[in-house]
Write a protein that holds these residues in place. Structure first.
Motif, PDB file in Angstrom:
ATOM      1  N   SER A   1       9.690  -0.992  -5.605  1.00  0.00           N
ATOM      2  CA  SER A   1       8.344  -0.738  -5.072  1.00  0.00           C
ATOM      3  C   SER A   1       8.208  -1.369  -3.696  1.00  0.00           C
ATOM      4  O   SER A   1       9.094  -2.107  -3.251  1.00  0.00           O
ATOM      5  N   GLY A   2       7.066  -1.095  -3.069  1.00  0.00           N
ATOM      6  CA  GLY A   2       6.805  -1.657  -1.752  1.00  0.00           C
ATOM      7  C   GLY A   2       6.641  -3.166  -1.799  1.00  0.00           C
ATOM      8  O   GLY A   2       7.192  -3.902  -0.969  1.00  0.00           O
TER       9      GLY A   2
ATOM     10  N   PHE B   1      -2.221  -5.280   4.316  1.00  0.00           N
ATOM     11  CA  PHE B   1      -1.959  -5.039   2.889  1.00  0.00           C
ATOM     12  C   PHE B   1      -0.446  -4.979   2.708  1.00  0.00           C
ATOM     13  O   PHE B   1       0.228  -4.179   3.345  1.00  0.00           O
TER      14      PHE B   1
ATOM     15  N   GLU C   1       2.352  -4.895   9.535  1.00  0.00           N
ATOM     16  CA  GLU C   1       2.405  -3.428   9.499  1.00  0.00           C
ATOM     17  C   GLU C   1       2.228  -2.934  10.934  1.00  0.00           C
ATOM     18  O   GLU C   1       1.255  -3.329  11.580  1.00  0.00           O
TER      19      GLU C   1
ATOM     20  N   GLU D   1      -3.935   0.380   4.521  1.00  0.00           N
ATOM     21  CA  GLU D   1      -5.032   0.095   3.584  1.00  0.00           C
ATOM     22  C   GLU D   1      -6.193  -0.610   4.282  1.00  0.00           C
ATOM     23  O   GLU D   1      -7.349  -0.460   3.913  1.00  0.00           O
TER      24      GLU D   1
ATOM     25  N   ASP E   1       6.568  -4.058   7.940  1.00  0.00           N
ATOM     26  CA  ASP E   1       6.252  -3.410   6.674  1.00  0.00           C
ATOM     27  C   ASP E   1       5.922  -1.949   6.967  1.00  0.00           C
ATOM     28  O   ASP E   1       4.822  -1.621   7.395  1.00  0.00           O
TER      29      ASP E   1
ATOM     30  N   VAL F   1       6.151   0.377   4.629  1.00  0.00           N
ATOM     31  CA  VAL F   1       6.046   0.981   3.303  1.00  0.00           C
ATOM     32  C   VAL F   1       5.268   2.301   3.379  1.00  0.00           C
ATOM     33  O   VAL F   1       5.663   3.308   2.804  1.00  0.00           O
TER      34      VAL F   1
ATOM     35  N   LYS G   1       7.060   4.089  -0.874  1.00  0.00           N
ATOM     36  CA  LYS G   1       6.312   5.358  -0.832  1.00  0.00           C
ATOM     37  C   LYS G   1       7.258   6.563  -0.706  1.00  0.00           C
ATOM     38  O   LYS G   1       7.927   6.894  -1.647  1.00  0.00           O
TER      39      LYS G   1
ATOM     40  N   SER H   1      -0.257  -1.244  -8.928  1.00  0.00           N
ATOM     41  CA  SER H   1       0.584  -1.097  -7.741  1.00  0.00           C
ATOM     42  C   SER H   1       0.527   0.400  -7.428  1.00  0.00           C
ATOM     43  O   SER H   1      -0.110   1.153  -8.156  1.00  0.00           O
ATOM     44  N   THR H   2       1.199   0.834  -6.382  1.00  0.00           N
ATOM     45  CA  THR H   2       1.113   2.262  -6.060  1.00  0.00           C
ATOM     46  C   THR H   2       1.554   3.105  -7.249  1.00  0.00           C
ATOM     47  O   THR H   2       0.861   4.022  -7.674  1.00  0.00           O
TER      48      THR H   2
HETATM   49  C1  LIG Z   1       1.838  -1.297   3.983  1.00  0.00           C
HETATM   50  C2  LIG Z   1       2.038  -1.453   2.521  1.00  0.00           C
HETATM   51  N1  LIG Z   1       2.840  -2.422   2.079  1.00  0.00           N
HETATM   52  C3  LIG Z   1       3.079  -2.594   0.765  1.00  0.00           C
HETATM   53  C4  LIG Z   1       2.478  -1.802  -0.179  1.00  0.00           C
HETATM   54  C5  LIG Z   1       2.762  -2.034  -1.635  1.00  0.00           C
HETATM   55  O1  LIG Z   1       3.560  -1.049  -2.171  1.00  0.00           O
HETATM   56  P1  LIG Z   1       3.675  -0.872  -3.757  1.00  0.00           P
HETATM   57  O2  LIG Z   1       2.348  -0.485  -4.239  1.00  0.00           O
HETATM   58  O3  LIG Z   1       4.730   0.168  -3.936  1.00  0.00           O
HETATM   59  O4  LIG Z   1       4.095  -2.192  -4.303  1.00  0.00           O
HETATM   60  C6  LIG Z   1       1.628  -0.774   0.239  1.00  0.00           C
HETATM   61  C7  LIG Z   1       0.959   0.094  -0.748  1.00  0.00           C
HETATM   62  O5  LIG Z   1      -0.013   0.720  -0.505  1.00  0.00           O
HETATM   63  C8  LIG Z   1       1.408  -0.590   1.623  1.00  0.00           C
HETATM   64  O6  LIG Z   1       0.609   0.375   2.068  1.00  0.00           O
END
Ligand SMILES: Cc1ncc(COP(=O)(O)O)c(C=O)c1O
Length: 1017
Positions: free
Chosen positions: A123-124, A154, A251, A256, A284, A286, A321, A924-925
């Motif tokens: 996951s992210g 986020f 990011e 988010e 990041d 993600v 993602k 989580s996502t």
């Molecule tokens: C920029 C960013 N980092 C990390 C995450 C976390 O990812 P995950 O929900 O797959 O853990 C998200 C999820 O929305 C994100 O948008």
């Protein structure tokens, strides 16, 4: 085609089913009231089940929050189904290694890094926590233990990523004292103009900003934006100087937090300054990576340069993602322990290639969205403001949080799904399946909604959506035909060639309305001139293929050639012949299968003018592959020119192709794209080495893959959605069914994407419910809980601690008393949140005896400490032959437990007092993966459908293994219930079945692996 839109009755229908799953707090009541039908989901439209077996649709304008770059059920993703390892989750297979290499090479090209090392996870949040872990290990300041992040950020919901997530509602309930992240101001741009000119000597200034004294040059022309950026950089500098920071996490565009853009200039200065202090920067990506923006990676648009004008790179880039898994990109090789889902990695690879090939289309999506968004802003001037658009992302601002909530509350009435970001922003994520008409529909609905909410106008109701027919039913029919035939061949069934060919002819006619013929040595003379003419009509001289090459295809024994014909007209064709007949094609001689007579080279696929743009090329290629399969061909390999052959490449990907060579400057001409991807695609499923140590990752093997199961699982293999929000009725049924195997007192569940996510969710849930807050934990050396988060690593590795964890010796017959004394001493000294343990250690296959477990539980309850089991190794009757889980045994049920289900799926189950039922607190996502959950469920069903047989086979397996081992000097051995461990020197052929940790072989076979070892099927 017209798609009916969801309505109130659709919602009621789903609500009723969900209510069953919410009863007695089985799962938190947080899913959207629309249960999915993934098989019918197409393009931008998510199919929803309705009463009377009807299907309704909603437009997913969030693309399941940036997870779907190509929309629902994209043909390319069917490619993942063509790898047997996808079905068995065998990450040790040769084909998986080959795919992984292709993915790494693709990402290396897109980052332009000289070296690239990939860590794959679930996951992210995991990817961020792994990258942060790498930074922590290499920290320059010994005492540094804090992350520096930015306001509005986020980064996920594991312990440290959550403490690095700005939103207090999400973060504060779970913030552990001493582990708070340090925040600096994010210098948000007002617009989406990321290219801002920098003052003179900007880069060299920041590259030496570790100097003791730093003074901003007076001559720098400072507008308010640059002032914001400088102030933020100076804030960061002050924080770095405390020596508490071990990584900077940012990011490049905060998603988010409200689609907040930052300038290239700022990011450049940040990296240069961090480098001057020796602090790594993690980007990041993600949400932004894999082509959300105009470039594959968002940060590539910044065009980052250092003070010597050389390309500047962040230290780490993190994706998830659209990558379908978590990815950490490092410059140097990292020491890692991975847990991954093969099918998701393959989809991630397919996504990467297909999105990269779609760059022009993505630029066009941006243009369309920009015009329409500007119109919307103009029409609702002063109310809809700050349009931001880049690639497939767009966002705008509304006057207040209340109005934003109104737009969210009414979205489903208009058949739309999108989400808010930050307080007043609505953000949208398009994907390449959106047509211009689809985007117009989206804006027409937004316009209606804005009229209603902002101007009190009555909206035009909507009942259906007109969209392009994406041929989904035909694609499924072809794919199932190919995959089920592959399965038959794998099972050693003899194909009824005539019947199979008839099926190909009739399916072709059904899906295209045209007739396909095979071209062979008999009829080649008849079509020869037509073939030549088609070449002349379609290609410029340098791209025309000589007629002799066509002749080889038609006349050689193994060659495959097909054509669409109408009377004596040839409308389309596809030709292939053995690789060895094509030695002059660049790359072919380097193909490892050059001398394999059953490996073909794709010589030519052409659709004549009459049929161009009608989508028949795909089915011509599918038919050719089916005929090849019929004739025992093993591989179809070929060359596709970067971008210029994008649609052909996408068809090949959908048949399981992946790159094995990338040839730069292969076409010496004046076109913009001159490189070539040399691909291989297998027409047969390939089996690999049997493993008797991998039941946790791979609960199923190819023996369990039935036609019925393959067809049922296919939609879940080609669509990964956010189970945090959208689940199918089948998902709920599977949870209900798994629930029955859990102790009654622990039937309160969270699903997760893996082991580490289980750990973090359990810890958060218990923390939240604790009256007296403590986060000290106890575990035993060698017990394992995953490596994807700071918390799981702190438990799994006594030398890699970040959180407050005491590691005691693993209790066994010889040390039990001492260990229990130690345990009591620690419990007495320090208020402890939980004792974490594995009844059977997944890395050692050593067990804790039942009596010892009883004593541990007794001590824990005396001191008000929870006991948490990781039952990943103990499940499937491995701890106790009468109980599916160790926690089912009377008297040793813990307070909470977790079980890794394989792939991208884990389960936490706990007593109600430890359960946090409040919606959306622990999401989580993805919250797991439906494909993996279903595989686990199937494994469970197989064992229970004939339990006697299962016990019998397990015994036979143990006997056969003992017999095999009796030929060798075995120095230590423990085998019980078909699992355990041994030490000794064994033959290499026997050793290949096992995973070896240190000098110990682990025995933990799935039921099907036992059957395969016994040669039962
Ligand atoms: C920029 C960013 N980092 C990390 C995450 C976390 O990812 P995950 O929900 O797959 O853990 C998200 C999820 O929305 C994100 O948008």
């Amino acid at each position: 085609m017209k798609l009916p839109i969801i309505g109130k009755e659709t919602e009621e229908h789903s609500k009723a089913r969900l209510a069953n799953s919410y009863a007695n707090n089985l799962i938190p009541p947080e899913k959207k009231n629309y249960l999915t039908d993934l098989k019918k989901s197409t393009g931008p439209f998510l199919a929803i089940t309705d009463h009377n077996d009807e299907t309704k649709y909603l437009m997913d304008a969030a693309s399941q929050i940036a997870t779907l770059g190509l929309g629902f059920s994209p043909s390319v993703f069917f490619g993942a189904a063509h790898y047997l390892s996808s079905w068995t989750n065998d990450s040790n297979s040769k084909e998986f290694h080959s795919i992984r290499k292709a993915l790494t090479e693709t990402l290396k090209r897109k980052t332009n890094w000289p070296k690239l090392d990939l860590t794959i996870c679930n996951s992210g949040a995991e990817a961020n926590e792994i990258a942060l872990g790498y930074c922590y290990k290499k920290r320059v300041n010994e005492n540094a233990n804090k992350v520096l992040a930015f306001e509005g950020s986020f980064h996920g919901r594991m312990m440290i990523t959550l403490s690095s997530t700005w939103n207090k509602v999400k973060r504060e309930p779970f913030e552990w004292p001493g582990h708070e992240t340090i925040y600096c101001t994010f210098p948000e741009l007002e617009t989406d103009l990321i290219h801002q000119s920098a003052p003179k000597d900007w880069r060299s200034f920041w590259a030496s900003s570790c100097a003791l004294e730093l003074e901003i040059p007076k001559e720098w022309d400072k507008d308010s934006q640059i002032e914001k950026e400088i102030n933020s950089l100076l804030e960061v500098r002050e924080k770095i100087k405390t020596k508490e920071i071990f990584a900077i996490l940012i990011e490049p565009m905060q998603c988010e937090g409200g689609d907040r853009y930052s300038s290239g200039r700022f990011n450049e200065a940040l990296i240069l300054m961090a480098k001057s202090f020796g602090i790594p920067v993690i980007f990041d990506e993600v949400q932004t990576g894999f082509h959300l923006g105009k470039e594959f990676f968002w940060h590539k648009e910044f065009n980052l340069k250092d003070d010597q004008d050389k390309e500047l790179y962040p230290d780490y880039v993190v994706c998830a993602k659209k990558a379908q898994v978590g990815l950490v990109l490092s410059h140097n090789e990292e020491t890692k322990k991975e847990e991954l889902q093969v099918s998701s990695v393959i989809r991630g690879y397919l996504h990467a290639v297909a999105l990269d090939q779609s760059q022009e289309l993505i630029h066009n999506l941006e243009k369309t969205a920009r015009v329409l968004l500007n119109d919307l802003c103009k029409k609702f001037q002063g109310k809809i403001t700050r349009p931001r658009v880049n690639g497939m992302a767009f966002a705008f601002e509304l006057p207040s949080a209340e109005i934003t909530t109104e737009f969210i509350n009414r979205r489903f009435d208009h058949g739309l799904l999108y989400y808010p970001a930050g307080a007043k922003t609505l953000r949208f994520r398009l994907n390449t399946s959106f047509t211009k008409g689809d985007i117009e529909f989206l804006f027409e609905r937004l316009d209606q909604m804005a009229g209603e909410i902002l101007n009190n106008e009555a909206p035009k109701p909507i009942k259906e959506i007109e969209t392009r027919d994406r041929n989904l039913a035909s694609i499924y029919e072809w794919q199932e035909l190919l995959l089920l035939t592959k399965l038959k061949v794998l099972a050693g069934e003899k194909l009824d060639n005539e019947k199979f060919q008839e099926k190909i002819y009739s399916l072709f006619e059904k899906s295209t309305g045209h007739k396909i013929i095979r071209i062979d040595k008999e009829n080649f003379p008849k079509w020869k001139d037509k073939i030549h003419q088609m070449q002349l009509d379609i290609y410029e001289p340098t791209r025309q293929t000589e007629i002799e090459k066509f002749e080889y295809c038609a006349t050689s024994e193994k060659g495959q050639a097909v054509g669409i014909v109408q009377g004596d007209k040839l409308l389309a064709m596809s030709f292939s012949s053995p690789l060895s007949l094509n030695p002059f094609e660049r790359g072919v001689r380097n193909d490892p299968d050059f001398n394999n007579p059953n490996a073909l080279y794709m010589v030519d696929s052409t659709v004549g003018k009459e049929l161009q743009g009608k989508g028949v090329g795909r089915f011509v290629k599918y038919a050719l592959s089916a005929f090849a399969l019929n004739d025992g061909i093993e591989l179809i390999n070929g060359r596709n020119r970067d971008r210029m052959a994008a649609s052909m490449l996408s068809i090949n990907l959908s048949l399981g192709a992946h790159e094995i060579m990338y040839m730069r400057e292969d076409y010496p001409d004046f076109e913009k794209y001159r490189n070539v991807l040399y691909y291989t695609s297998a027409t047969k499923f390939k089996t690999d080495q049997l493993s008797l140590s991998d039941a946790i990752n791979s609960p199923l093997s190819n023996l369990d893959l039935t036609a019925e199961n393959l067809s049922e699982q296919l939609p879940y293999l080609v669509n990964k959605v956010c189970l945090s929000n959208f689940v199918s009725p089948r998902f709920l049924d599977h949870l209900d069914s798994i629930k029955k195997y859990l102790p009654e007192s622990l039937q309160h569940l969270y699903t997760t994407s893996g082991q580490s996510e289980c750990v973090d969710k359990l810890a958060k849930s218990i923390w939240y419910n604790q009256e007296e807050k403590t986060n000290h934990m106890i575990t035993f050396k060698g017990h394992y809980f995953g490596s994807g988060s700071f918390l799981s690593r702190s438990l799994s590795h006594s030398e890699d601690k970040f959180f407050d964890v005491t590691h005691l010796d693993h209790p066994n017959a010889s040390n039990e008393q001492n260990v229990l004394q130690d345990l009591e001493r620690v419990l007495k000294e320090k208020k402890t949140m939980a004792i974490w343990l594995e009844p059977i250690g997944s890395q050692t296959m050593e067990r804790i005896e039942r009596e010892t477990l009883t004593k541990i539980i007794g001590l824990a309850s005396k001191y008000g400490t929870k006991v948490i089991f990781n039952e990943s190794a103990a499940s499937f009757y491995r701890y106790d032959k009468e109980n599916f889980l160790c926690s089912n045994i009377e008297g040793i049920t813990p307070d909470a437990a977790m079980c890794f289900l394989g792939g991208q799926s884990g389960l936490c189950y706990m007593k109600e007092e430890n359960f946090l039922a409040k919606p959306l607190m622990l999401i989580s996502t993805w919250d797991g993966d439906e494909f993996a959950l279903s595989n686990f469920h199937q494994a469970l069903e197989i064992v229970h459908s004939d339990f006697e047989k299962f016990t019998e086979i397990r015994l036979e397996f143990t006997n056969k293994l003992l017999e095999a081992l009796s030929n060798f000097e075995i120095t230590e051995m423990e085998l019980e219930n078909g699992c355990g461990h041994f030490k000794g020197n064994i033959s290499l052929s026997l050793a290949r079945y096992f995973k070896k940790v240190g000098d110990r072989y682990l025995v933990i076979p799935s039921f099907s692996a036992m059957r395969e070892f016994l040669g039962k099927e």
